[in-house]
Design a protein around this motif. Structure first.
Motif, short mmCIF file in Angstrom:
data_model
loop_
_atom_site.label_atom_id
_atom_site.label_comp_id
_atom_site.label_asym_id
_atom_site.label_seq_id
_atom_site.Cartn_x
_atom_site.Cartn_y
_atom_site.Cartn_z
N GLY A 76 0.78 -1.23 0.00
CA GLY A 76 0.00 0.00 0.00
C GLY A 76 0.81 1.28 0.00
O GLY A 76 0.27 2.36 0.25
N GLY A 77 2.12 1.19 -0.31
CA GLY A 77 2.91 2.41 -0.39
C GLY A 77 4.39 2.15 -0.30
O GLY A 77 4.84 1.04 0.01
N GLY A 78 5.17 3.21 -0.60
CA GLY A 78 6.62 3.12 -0.54
C GLY A 78 7.26 4.34 -1.16
O GLY A 78 6.59 5.31 -1.52
N HIS A 79 8.58 4.29 -1.29
CA HIS A 79 9.35 5.44 -1.77
C HIS A 79 10.54 4.93 -2.57
O HIS A 79 11.26 4.03 -2.14
N VAL A 80 10.73 5.51 -3.75
CA VAL A 80 11.85 5.16 -4.63
C VAL A 80 12.68 6.42 -4.84
O VAL A 80 12.14 7.49 -5.14
N VAL A 81 14.01 6.28 -4.70
CA VAL A 81 14.92 7.42 -4.87
C VAL A 81 16.01 7.03 -5.86
O VAL A 81 16.64 5.98 -5.71
N GLN A 82 16.24 7.89 -6.85
CA GLN A 82 17.33 7.71 -7.79
C GLN A 82 18.46 8.70 -7.47
O GLN A 82 18.18 9.87 -7.22
N ILE A 83 19.69 8.22 -7.47
CA ILE A 83 20.84 9.11 -7.32
C ILE A 83 21.34 9.47 -8.71
O ILE A 83 21.73 8.60 -9.49
N SER A 84 21.32 10.76 -9.01
CA SER A 84 21.67 11.25 -10.35
C SER A 84 22.84 12.23 -10.25
O SER A 84 23.54 12.28 -9.25
N THR A 85 23.05 12.98 -11.31
CA THR A 85 24.13 13.96 -11.37
C THR A 85 23.61 15.28 -11.92
O THR A 85 22.76 15.29 -12.82
N SER A 86 24.13 16.38 -11.41
CA SER A 86 23.72 17.68 -11.91
C SER A 86 24.15 17.90 -13.36
O SER A 86 23.62 18.78 -14.05
N LEU A 87 25.10 17.10 -13.85
CA LEU A 87 25.52 17.22 -15.25
C LEU A 87 24.39 16.87 -16.21
O LEU A 87 24.43 17.27 -17.38
N ALA A 88 23.40 16.11 -15.73
CA ALA A 88 22.25 15.79 -16.59
C ALA A 88 21.42 17.03 -16.88
O ALA A 88 20.69 17.09 -17.89
N ASP A 89 21.50 18.05 -16.02
CA ASP A 89 20.74 19.29 -16.19
C ASP A 89 21.61 20.46 -16.62
O ASP A 89 21.12 21.37 -17.27
N GLN A 90 22.87 20.43 -16.24
CA GLN A 90 23.76 21.57 -16.50
C GLN A 90 25.05 21.02 -17.08
O GLN A 90 25.99 20.68 -16.37
N ALA A 91 25.09 20.89 -18.40
CA ALA A 91 26.28 20.35 -19.06
C ALA A 91 27.46 21.29 -18.87
O ALA A 91 27.31 22.50 -18.69
N SER A 92 28.66 20.72 -18.93
CA SER A 92 29.88 21.49 -18.74
C SER A 92 30.83 21.24 -19.89
O SER A 92 31.08 20.07 -20.26
N SER A 93 31.39 22.30 -20.45
CA SER A 93 32.34 22.15 -21.55
C SER A 93 33.64 21.49 -21.10
O SER A 93 34.39 20.97 -21.91
N THR A 94 33.91 21.54 -19.81
CA THR A 94 35.14 20.94 -19.29
C THR A 94 34.93 19.51 -18.78
O THR A 94 35.90 18.88 -18.37
#
Length: 236
Positions: free
Chosen positions: A124-142
């Protein structure tokens, strides 16, 4: 002994660094924990169950979910912490790089999340969490990171889809997008890495744990990606 009224967290990539920190944090919350990685050792704590295996292999996910329900009777939280990062110029990625990253970051997420959500639906319920990276939203030229963006960006989209699909059935889904965290992968204070964050320092495992625990207790929060990146996702 199976005491099914005590909450249970399943954590992948749990042998060191962020994963090990999350194991300790959930134990302090009173959860039982099922932890997995390729090199994890048996614990001294009877309320921690370890399952050794490669999460890129769906058979590991099957063993993990079975172990959680047979030993502890439930799955309340799944933290998809296992991840692989290979930073290269796009044209230099090899077939082996591609398969390794897809295996851990996407296949590793897919089957264990299916199994955990099935169990959460029965409860009847639960919680799922993914660990991601900020590079997926803010690409970096370096920091060339197309495969990280392909996989972790996909997980952030899947996080939102899961949140909406199961909101009415008591299952929340969230993600935490990280900057550079001081772990065995980045063990020391590196000034160049610190400067990549507007706050001027690398993150600590405790910073990530605080964010995940906030999401754990924030019952009105679902479908979000919480950036724990020293301001990187806001830009420079």
């Amino acid at each position: 002994m199976n005491v099914p009224d005590r909450k249970v967290a399943v954590i992948t990539g749990a042998s060191q660094g962020i994963g090990a920190g999350l194991v300790d944090a959930y134990r302090r919350l009173g959860h039982r924990v099922v932890a997995t990685s390729r090199t994890i050792s048996p614990p001294d704590d009877p309320d921690v169950l370890t399952v050794r295996g490669d999460i890129a292999d769906p058979a590991t996910a099957e063993r993990l979910a079975t172990a959680a329900t047979e030993r502890f009777g439930r799955i309340d939280t799944l933290i998809n912490n296992a991840g692989l990062f290979i930073g290269k110029p796009f044209t230099e990625y090899t077939k082996e790089d591609y398969e390794a990253i897809i295996g851990v970051n996407l296949t590793g997420f897919f089957r264990i999340t299916q199994l955990a959500v099935e169990q959460m639906l029965r409860q009847g319920g639960g919680h799922v969490v993914q660990i991601s990276t900020s590079l997926a939203d803010q690409a970096s030229s370096t920091e060339p990171s197309v495969l990280a963006s392909l996989t972790k960006g996909g997980l952030q989209s899947a996080t939102r889809s899961l949140a909406i699909e199961y909101a009415a059935r008591g299952i929340r889904s969230n993600a935490v997008a990280l900057g550079i965290i001081r772990t065995p992968m980045h063990p020391g204070e590196d000034e160049a890495l610190a400067r990549k964050h507007p706050l001027g320092r690398m993150g600590e495992v405790g910073d990530v744990v605080e964010a995940v625990l906030y999401l754990e207790t924030a019952s009105f929060v679902t479908g979000v990606t919480l950036h724990v990146d020293g301001g990187r996702s806001a830009g420079h």
